[in-house]
Scaffold this motif. Structure first.
Motif, PDB file in Angstrom:
ATOM      1  N   LEU A  69       0.806  -1.221   0.000  1.00 14.76           N
ATOM      2  CA  LEU A  69       0.000   0.000   0.000  1.00 14.76           C
ATOM      3  C   LEU A  69       0.839   1.269   0.000  1.00 14.76           C
ATOM      4  CD1 LEU A  69      -2.772  -1.047   2.558  1.00 14.76           C
ATOM      5  CD2 LEU A  69      -3.003  -0.847   0.075  1.00 14.76           C
ATOM      6  N   GLY A  70       2.093   1.179   0.368  1.00 19.15           N
ATOM      7  CA  GLY A  70       2.903   2.379   0.474  1.00 19.15           C
ATOM      8  C   GLY A  70       2.529   3.176   1.711  1.00 19.15           C
ATOM      9  N   PRO A  71       2.972   4.434   1.812  1.00 16.63           N
ATOM     10  CA  PRO A  71       2.658   5.254   2.985  1.00 16.63           C
ATOM     11  C   PRO A  71       1.150   5.441   3.144  1.00 16.63           C
ATOM     12  CG  PRO A  71       4.383   6.271   1.665  1.00 16.63           C
ATOM     13  CD  PRO A  71       3.833   5.140   0.851  1.00 16.63           C
ATOM     14  N   PRO A  72       0.658   5.531   4.371  1.00 19.60           N
ATOM     15  CA  PRO A  72      -0.788   5.746   4.575  1.00 19.60           C
ATOM     16  C   PRO A  72      -1.248   7.047   3.933  1.00 19.60           C
ATOM     17  CG  PRO A  72       0.284   5.132   6.639  1.00 19.60           C
ATOM     18  CD  PRO A  72       1.378   5.409   5.649  1.00 19.60           C
ATOM     19  N   PRO A  73      -2.437   7.063   3.343  1.00 17.39           N
ATOM     20  CA  PRO A  73      -2.940   8.291   2.723  1.00 17.39           C
ATOM     21  C   PRO A  73      -3.383   9.303   3.772  1.00 17.39           C
ATOM     22  CG  PRO A  73      -4.594   6.561   2.615  1.00 17.39           C
ATOM     23  CD  PRO A  73      -3.360   5.920   3.181  1.00 17.39           C
ATOM     24  N   PHE A  74      -3.579  10.541   3.339  1.00 14.56           N
ATOM     25  CA  PHE A  74      -4.148  11.592   4.184  1.00 14.56           C
ATOM     26  C   PHE A  74      -5.497  11.113   4.715  1.00 14.56           C
ATOM     27  CE2 PHE A  74      -6.797  15.598   4.206  1.00 14.56           C
ATOM     28  CZ  PHE A  74      -6.219  16.148   5.350  1.00 14.56           C
TER      29      PHE A  74
ATOM     30  N   HIS B 233     -11.429  -0.054  21.426  1.00 15.87           N
ATOM     31  CA  HIS B 233     -11.066   0.105  20.022  1.00 15.87           C
ATOM     32  C   HIS B 233     -11.380  -1.162  19.248  1.00 15.87           C
ATOM     33  CE1 HIS B 233      -8.632   3.498  21.491  1.00 15.87           C
ATOM     34  NE2 HIS B 233      -8.094   2.663  22.359  1.00 15.87           N
ATOM     35  N   TRP B 234     -11.698  -0.963  17.966  1.00 16.83           N
ATOM     36  CA  TRP B 234     -11.751  -2.099  17.045  1.00 16.83           C
ATOM     37  C   TRP B 234     -10.883  -1.783  15.845  1.00 16.83           C
ATOM     38  CZ3 TRP B 234     -14.441  -2.699  12.090  1.00 16.83           C
ATOM     39  CH2 TRP B 234     -14.237  -3.983  11.555  1.00 16.83           C
ATOM     40  N   TRP B 235      -9.906  -2.653  15.610  1.00 15.48           N
ATOM     41  CA  TRP B 235      -9.020  -2.592  14.456  1.00 15.48           C
ATOM     42  C   TRP B 235      -9.383  -3.766  13.564  1.00 15.48           C
ATOM     43  CZ3 TRP B 235      -5.414  -6.447  13.186  1.00 15.48           C
ATOM     44  CH2 TRP B 235      -4.508  -6.148  12.171  1.00 15.48           C
ATOM     45  N   ALA B 236      -9.551  -3.537  12.270  1.00 15.19           N
ATOM     46  CA  ALA B 236     -10.033  -4.590  11.375  1.00 15.19           C
ATOM     47  C   ALA B 236      -8.893  -5.453  10.849  1.00 15.19           C
ATOM     48  CB  ALA B 236     -10.802  -3.971  10.212  1.00 15.19           C
ATOM     49  N   ASP B 237      -7.936  -4.838  10.147  1.00 14.48           N
ATOM     50  CA  ASP B 237      -6.840  -5.591   9.534  1.00 14.48           C
ATOM     51  C   ASP B 237      -5.820  -4.590   9.011  1.00 14.48           C
ATOM     52  OD1 ASP B 237      -7.829  -4.603   7.040  1.00 14.48           O
ATOM     53  OD2 ASP B 237      -9.222  -6.295   6.933  1.00 14.48           O
ATOM     54  N   ASP B 238      -4.837  -5.086   8.271  1.00 12.75           N
ATOM     55  CA  ASP B 238      -3.715  -4.239   7.857  1.00 12.75           C
ATOM     56  C   ASP B 238      -3.967  -3.440   6.585  1.00 12.75           C
ATOM     57  OD1 ASP B 238      -3.620  -6.203   5.938  1.00 12.75           O
ATOM     58  OD2 ASP B 238      -1.523  -6.762   6.282  1.00 12.75           O
ATOM     59  N   GLN B 239      -5.228  -3.397   6.095  1.00 17.63           N
ATOM     60  CA  GLN B 239      -5.521  -2.627   4.879  1.00 17.63           C
ATOM     61  C   GLN B 239      -6.723  -1.707   5.030  1.00 17.63           C
ATOM     62  OE1 GLN B 239      -7.567  -4.165   1.565  1.00 17.63           O
ATOM     63  NE2 GLN B 239      -8.491  -5.904   2.637  1.00 17.63           N
ATOM     64  N   THR B 240      -7.409  -1.741   6.171  1.00 15.34           N
ATOM     65  CA  THR B 240      -8.689  -1.048   6.320  1.00 15.34           C
ATOM     66  C   THR B 240      -8.542   0.275   7.056  1.00 15.34           C
ATOM     67  OG1 THR B 240      -9.945  -3.121   6.288  1.00 15.34           O
ATOM     68  CG2 THR B 240     -11.015  -1.221   7.296  1.00 15.34           C
ATOM     69  N   CYS B 241      -9.184   1.318   6.524  1.00 20.47           N
ATOM     70  CA  CYS B 241      -9.336   2.571   7.256  1.00 20.47           C
ATOM     71  C   CYS B 241     -10.810   2.975   7.226  1.00 20.47           C
ATOM     72  CB  CYS B 241      -8.449   3.675   6.696  1.00 20.47           C
ATOM     73  SG  CYS B 241      -8.833   4.195   5.015  1.00 20.47           S
ATOM     74  N   PHE B 242     -11.170   3.842   8.149  1.00 17.20           N
ATOM     75  CA  PHE B 242     -12.577   4.145   8.387  1.00 17.20           C
ATOM     76  C   PHE B 242     -12.906   5.602   8.101  1.00 17.20           C
ATOM     77  CE2 PHE B 242     -11.473   0.574  11.153  1.00 17.20           C
ATOM     78  CZ  PHE B 242     -12.424  -0.349  10.764  1.00 17.20           C
ATOM     79  N   GLN B 243     -14.187   5.826   7.798  1.00 17.40           N
ATOM     80  CA  GLN B 243     -14.725   7.159   7.637  1.00 17.40           C
ATOM     81  C   GLN B 243     -15.577   7.506   8.857  1.00 17.40           C
ATOM     82  OE1 GLN B 243     -16.243   7.979   3.719  1.00 17.40           O
ATOM     83  NE2 GLN B 243     -15.053   6.339   2.789  1.00 17.40           N
ATOM     84  N   GLU B 244     -16.064   8.738   8.904  1.00 15.96           N
ATOM     85  CA  GLU B 244     -16.773   9.236  10.083  1.00 15.96           C
ATOM     86  C   GLU B 244     -17.891   8.289  10.519  1.00 15.96           C
ATOM     87  OE1 GLU B 244     -18.514  13.538  11.132  1.00 15.96           O
ATOM     88  OE2 GLU B 244     -19.781  12.414   9.747  1.00 15.96           O
TER      89      GLU B 244
END
Length: 496
Positions: free
Chosen positions: A385-390, A408-419
């Motif tokens: 994925l490279g550096p994390p996006p803004f 906290h809940w963390w999903a996996d090494d590729q997931t990010c969340f929205q509001e």
């Protein structure tokens, strides 16, 4: 369209590559079980440009507003997406190309855009008096039909707005349904004037107060309690000469303190009082309340430097993001104490943003907050994925503001969340008893899901994951509208 989008971080990758579609999907695929008591619509808006930027580059916040509607009924979820047909988007579709230049700078626009309202209607979406309002703070709202998502046009509450600007973050009185709102740069571009309105649930303006700040600055969010209104001025200032010269609308000022204007709800402009704090970047308001005796408490994330790399300081400097520290903070204002100081204390020890509380406790003492948060000690797929996006936040979190404990809940090494958004289990459920839902972007898979978690057990992960057959671009803000608040049923008609 003959011009491709630029190959820059703002327009590439799973999170920021434009999606550019409209449509609807009946009965989305569900993994797990959607609680049947969830009945209503989750509205959200994303900046999603229809055309490549005229100047070859642009910032995320300048995309055209696209509304998402997730409609819940008896354990099923339908999805609809439609652009807000702003004057800006209509003119660009007519010309089949981008016509607008630098963000909020009409002096850099194409001549064919002259006289066209430049609002993108892309920052927040709310329901008020039967109208769905798409909000952008440099313009009056755009009104839409909440069922069909058809755009009705610019909306000034029947001629009641007296300013050209309107906040993207109004607050609502949970008892009366009244909307508390404001506009900054309210007498024209780069003016230091602020107007505060109160508009009742039927759309009638009941209050208007004008105040003047020491300088023109961004006021993205604000806070309202039972007795006070708080305007946080960011050290991002506007200057008309810079704008006319083709520069950025906003510029970071590292020498400026954070400035908070506190206005009694029953006061006039002369009653405004200013408080200061060291330089920093205020985030969005989680909630605020007062004790009825002159003490005011405002909870919001704060960063110790400029996180908007696209609005640098005059010499172009932007701090590396890894050098910044951000926490949920509680600001305490004592209206009976002399001076302009305030106190601040952390409510979290982790980076977080896009906070939401239980709307039924808005402006009142409360306990539960829900945020997206970041912990880069968790696994992340740098190799692929490279550096994390803004705006990369890899956890959903619950903060108990009374104990300062978090889950906290963390999903996996590729997931990010929205509001996130909070949905009570029932209208009379205790505070914080309900569900948290948020969009989850799977960066490697280039897919988007809607996850639903039990708010009391967020660390256990989703009770349901709603799979979308399309990828959604990063969005900004949204709101939950229960079925009993909607003007008609929550399913969309065949001809929508």
């Amino acid at each position: 369209m003959t011009t491709p989008f630029p190959k820059t971080p703002e327009f590439t990758g799973s999170l920021y590559r434009p999606a550019r579609f409209e449509g609807k999907v009946y009965d989305l695929e569900v993994e797990g079980t959607v609680p049947r008591e969830i009945s209503g619509t989750f509205f959200q808006v994303a900046p999603d440009p229809q055309y490549p930027p005229m100047l070859g580059g642009d910032i995320f916040f300048n995309g055209d507003g696209a509304i998402h509607a997730f409609r819940f009924n008896a354990g099923s979820v339908d999805f609809q997406r439609r652009y807000v047909m702003t004057e800006r988007l209509k003119r660009q579709r007519q010309e089949r190309e981008g016509l607008f230049g630098i963000y909020r700078n009409s002096f850099t626009d194409d001549a064919r855009a002259k006289g066209v309202n430049s609002s993108t209607a892309n920052t927040n979406v709310i329901l008020h008096n039967g109208k769905l309002l798409a909000l952008k703070e440099d313009s009056p709202p755009y009104a839409l039909d909440p069922i069909t998502l058809e755009t009705e046009g610019l909306y000034d509450f029947g001629g009641q707005l007296t300013s050209p600007t309107f906040t993207a973050h109004p607050k609502f009185d949970p008892q009366t349904g009244a909307m508390m709102c404001f506009g900054y740069e309210a007498k024209g571009e780069a003016s230091p004037d602020i107007v505060y309105y109160e508009i009742d649930k039927n759309g009638r303006k009941t209050r208007e107060v004008w105040v003047r700040a020491p300088y023109a600055a961004m006021i993205h969010d604000f806070a309202v309690t039972e007795n006070y209104v708080i305007f946080p001025l960011m050290p991002l200032t506007a200057d008309i000469d810079r704008i006319k010269a083709g520069g950025n609308h906003f510029e970071w000022q590292p020498q400026l303190e954070q400035l908070f204007g506190v206005l009694p709800r029953d006061g006039e402009g002369k009653d405004l009082r200013w408080f200061t704090a060291p330089n920093g970047f205020q985030g969005h308001t989680l909630n605020a309340f007062d004790d009825g005796k002159g003490k005011i408490y405002v909870d919001m994330p704060v960063t110790d430097g400029n996180i908007f790399y696209f609005f640098p300081q005059a010499d172009g400097f932007v701090p590396p993001p890894e050098t910044l520290s951000s926490r949920m903070m509680r600001w305490t204002f004592d209206m009976k104490a002399p001076g302009n100081g305030l106190t601040v204390a952390p409510l979290s020890d982790f980076t977080c943003e896009f906070p939401k509380s239980d709307d039924r406790y808005s402006g009142q003492p409360y306990r539960h907050g829900f945020v997206i948060s970041m912990d880069m000690q968790r696994p992340y797929n740098f190799e692929k994925l490279g550096p994390p996006p803004f705006q990369f936040f890899n956890m959903l979190s619950h903060i108990d503001v009374s104990t300062q404990k978090a889950r906290h809940w963390w999903a996996d090494d590729q997931t990010c969340f929205q509001e996130p958004v909070f949905v009570p289990k029932s209208p009379d459920a205790p505070e914080g008893v309900g569900y948290v839902m948020a969009l989850a972007n799977r960066l490697l898979d280039q897919t988007t899901d809607l996850v639903i978690l039990d708010a009391e057990r967020m660390d256990e992960g989703p009770v349901a994951t709603v799979h979308l057959p399309v990828r959604l671009r990063m969005s900004l803000h949204g709101s939950w509208v229960p079925s009993q608040s909607a003007p008609s049923d929550q399913s969309f008609p065949e001809n929508a």
